[in-house]
Motif scaffolding. Structure first.
Motif, mmCIF file in Angstrom:
data_model
loop_
_atom_site.group_PDB
_atom_site.id
_atom_site.type_symbol
_atom_site.label_atom_id
_atom_site.label_comp_id
_atom_site.label_asym_id
_atom_site.label_seq_id
_atom_site.Cartn_x
_atom_site.Cartn_y
_atom_site.Cartn_z
ATOM 1 N N PHE A 14 0.972 -1.252 -0.016
ATOM 2 C CA PHE A 14 -0.071 0.011 -0.147
ATOM 3 C C PHE A 14 0.773 1.344 -0.169
ATOM 4 O O PHE A 14 0.312 2.247 0.125
ATOM 5 N N SER A 15 2.061 1.131 -0.248
ATOM 6 C CA SER A 15 2.895 2.361 -0.230
ATOM 7 C C SER A 15 2.890 2.967 -1.597
ATOM 8 O O SER A 15 2.713 2.288 -2.553
ATOM 9 N N GLY A 16 3.166 4.099 -1.786
ATOM 10 C CA GLY A 16 3.171 4.872 -2.990
ATOM 11 C C GLY A 16 4.409 4.912 -3.595
ATOM 12 O O GLY A 16 4.499 5.522 -4.706
ATOM 13 N N TRP A 17 5.449 4.612 -3.120
ATOM 14 C CA TRP A 17 6.741 4.726 -3.469
ATOM 15 C C TRP A 17 7.048 3.658 -4.520
ATOM 16 O O TRP A 17 6.142 2.776 -4.707
ATOM 17 N N ASN A 18 7.897 3.848 -5.456
ATOM 18 C CA ASN A 18 8.197 2.638 -6.536
ATOM 19 C C ASN A 18 8.729 1.340 -5.996
ATOM 20 O O ASN A 18 9.063 1.266 -4.854
ATOM 21 N N ALA A 19 8.861 0.273 -6.489
ATOM 22 C CA ALA A 19 9.261 -1.004 -5.994
ATOM 23 C C ALA A 19 10.468 -1.219 -5.728
ATOM 24 O O ALA A 19 10.921 -1.813 -4.669
ATOM 25 N N ILE A 20 11.425 -0.062 -6.249
ATOM 26 C CA ILE A 20 12.908 -0.237 -5.643
ATOM 27 C C ILE A 20 12.992 0.345 -4.330
ATOM 28 O O ILE A 20 13.663 -0.264 -3.558
ATOM 29 N N VAL A 21 12.396 1.551 -4.210
ATOM 30 C CA VAL A 21 12.331 2.046 -2.763
ATOM 31 C C VAL A 21 11.666 1.299 -1.862
ATOM 32 O O VAL A 21 12.407 0.907 -0.668
ATOM 33 N N ASN A 22 10.546 0.433 -2.142
ATOM 34 C CA ASN A 22 10.106 -0.437 -1.417
ATOM 35 C C ASN A 22 10.707 -1.646 -0.841
ATOM 36 O O ASN A 22 10.910 -2.026 0.291
ATOM 37 N N LEU A 23 11.564 -2.177 -2.062
ATOM 38 C CA LEU A 23 12.376 -3.453 -1.668
ATOM 39 C C LEU A 23 13.552 -2.953 -1.055
ATOM 40 O O LEU A 23 13.827 -3.787 0.057
ATOM 41 N N LEU A 24 14.046 -1.761 -0.974
ATOM 42 C CA LEU A 24 15.437 -1.262 -0.359
ATOM 43 C C LEU A 24 14.821 -1.255 0.895
ATOM 44 O O LEU A 24 15.706 -1.601 2.104
ATOM 45 N N ILE A 53 19.305 -0.698 14.474
ATOM 46 C CA ILE A 53 18.218 0.352 15.020
ATOM 47 C C ILE A 53 17.853 1.263 13.747
ATOM 48 O O ILE A 53 16.792 1.551 13.487
ATOM 49 N N ILE A 54 18.920 1.691 13.071
ATOM 50 C CA ILE A 54 18.817 2.743 11.820
ATOM 51 C C ILE A 54 18.001 1.993 10.766
ATOM 52 O O ILE A 54 17.057 2.495 10.260
ATOM 53 N N ALA A 55 18.383 0.785 10.487
ATOM 54 C CA ALA A 55 17.572 0.262 9.346
ATOM 55 C C ALA A 55 16.259 -0.283 9.482
ATOM 56 O O ALA A 55 15.562 -0.188 8.572
ATOM 57 N N GLU A 56 16.141 -0.726 10.526
ATOM 58 C CA GLU A 56 14.643 -1.336 11.103
ATOM 59 C C GLU A 56 13.831 -0.039 11.076
ATOM 60 O O GLU A 56 12.699 -0.077 10.540
ATOM 61 N N ILE A 57 13.951 0.966 11.932
ATOM 62 C CA ILE A 57 13.172 2.114 12.188
ATOM 63 C C ILE A 57 13.220 2.765 10.939
ATOM 64 O O ILE A 57 12.098 3.227 10.503
ATOM 65 N N GLY A 58 14.364 3.201 10.003
ATOM 66 C CA GLY A 58 14.299 3.885 9.243
ATOM 67 C C GLY A 58 13.647 3.101 7.711
ATOM 68 O O GLY A 58 12.903 3.984 7.326
ATOM 69 N N GLY A 59 13.911 1.795 7.576
ATOM 70 C CA GLY A 59 13.336 1.170 6.670
ATOM 71 C C GLY A 59 11.748 1.126 6.729
ATOM 72 O O GLY A 59 10.724 1.471 5.620
ATOM 73 N N PHE A 60 11.286 0.938 7.874
ATOM 74 C CA PHE A 60 9.897 0.983 8.095
ATOM 75 C C PHE A 60 9.269 2.303 7.851
ATOM 76 O O PHE A 60 8.051 2.594 7.648
ATOM 77 N N THR A 61 10.079 3.262 8.526
ATOM 78 C CA THR A 61 9.466 4.680 8.313
ATOM 79 C C THR A 61 9.262 5.017 6.875
ATOM 80 O O THR A 61 8.436 5.741 6.569
ATOM 81 N N VAL A 62 10.360 4.629 6.155
ATOM 82 C CA VAL A 62 9.944 4.993 4.669
ATOM 83 C C VAL A 62 8.750 4.373 4.122
ATOM 84 O O VAL A 62 7.825 5.046 3.542
ATOM 85 N N LEU A 63 8.534 3.015 4.458
ATOM 86 C CA LEU A 63 7.124 2.386 4.126
ATOM 87 C C LEU A 63 6.007 3.108 4.660
ATOM 88 O O LEU A 63 4.893 3.206 3.937
ATOM 89 N N LEU A 64 6.008 3.286 5.991
ATOM 90 C CA LEU A 64 4.790 4.069 6.652
ATOM 91 C C LEU A 64 4.542 5.226 5.986
ATOM 92 O O LEU A 64 3.423 5.887 5.776
ATOM 93 N N LEU A 65 5.541 6.038 5.374
ATOM 94 C CA LEU A 65 5.479 7.512 4.963
ATOM 95 C C LEU A 65 4.874 7.301 3.617
ATOM 96 O O LEU A 65 3.900 7.867 3.057
ATOM 97 N N GLY A 66 5.545 6.286 2.871
ATOM 98 C CA GLY A 66 4.705 5.763 1.482
ATOM 99 C C GLY A 66 3.063 5.534 1.385
ATOM 100 O O GLY A 66 2.456 6.038 0.746
#
Length: 141
Positions: free
Chosen positions: A67-77, A121-134
């Motif tokens: 349900f994220s609006g980002w493209n597949a590359i951003v979502n996968l990363l 900490i950076i990867a898990e919180i950062g990665g999920f934050t990107v998806l949540l914002l999308g």
């Protein structure tokens, strides 16, 4: 409903982590059945529980990928960073359970433990934050 490739990849990861959790449950059972106190090594127990929890957490990540609006590359990363550290944590627990070298990896730290934890900490919180914002950007705004 056609799922995106990014979602399918993360769902596959969730399924593989769940299968790993089931196999870890067999290992845990064997240790419980063979010990005098009927307990598995603390890190075998932790690996089993963590894998179960992380498999379902990965399903949550897959939902936000879909349900994220980002493209597949951003979502996968983003999802990949989260899942990579889920798997890394489980692998660390398996390692300590197999070696039976500690019952508290933070008390008996080896070189790189702090760096790994900061990266986690950076990867898990950062990665999920990107998806949540999308998700927020696409579904709520």
């Amino acid at each position: 409903m056609e799922l995106g490739t990014d979602t399918r990849v993360v769902l596959l990861a969730a399924g593989l982590i769940f299968l790993w959790a089931l196999a870890l449950g067999v290992w845990k059972y064997r240790q419980m059945a063979g010990s005098e106190d009927h307990l598995a090594h603390p890190y075998v127990d932790t690996a089993h529980r963590a894998a179960l929890l992380y498999s379902f957490a990965t399903l949550l990540v897959a939902t936000f990928v879909e349900f994220s609006g980002w493209n597949a590359i951003v979502n996968l990363l983003s999802a990949g960073a989260v899942v990579l550290f889920f798997v890394g944590a489980i692998g660390t627990y398996v390692y300590h359970g197999w070696r039976r070298d500690t019952d508290n990896q933070l008390r008996d730290q080896v070189g790189g433990t702090t760096a790994f934890m900061v990266a986690l900490i950076i990867a898990e919180i950062g990665g999920f934050t990107v998806l949540l914002l999308g998700f927020v950007r696409t579904q709520l705004l």
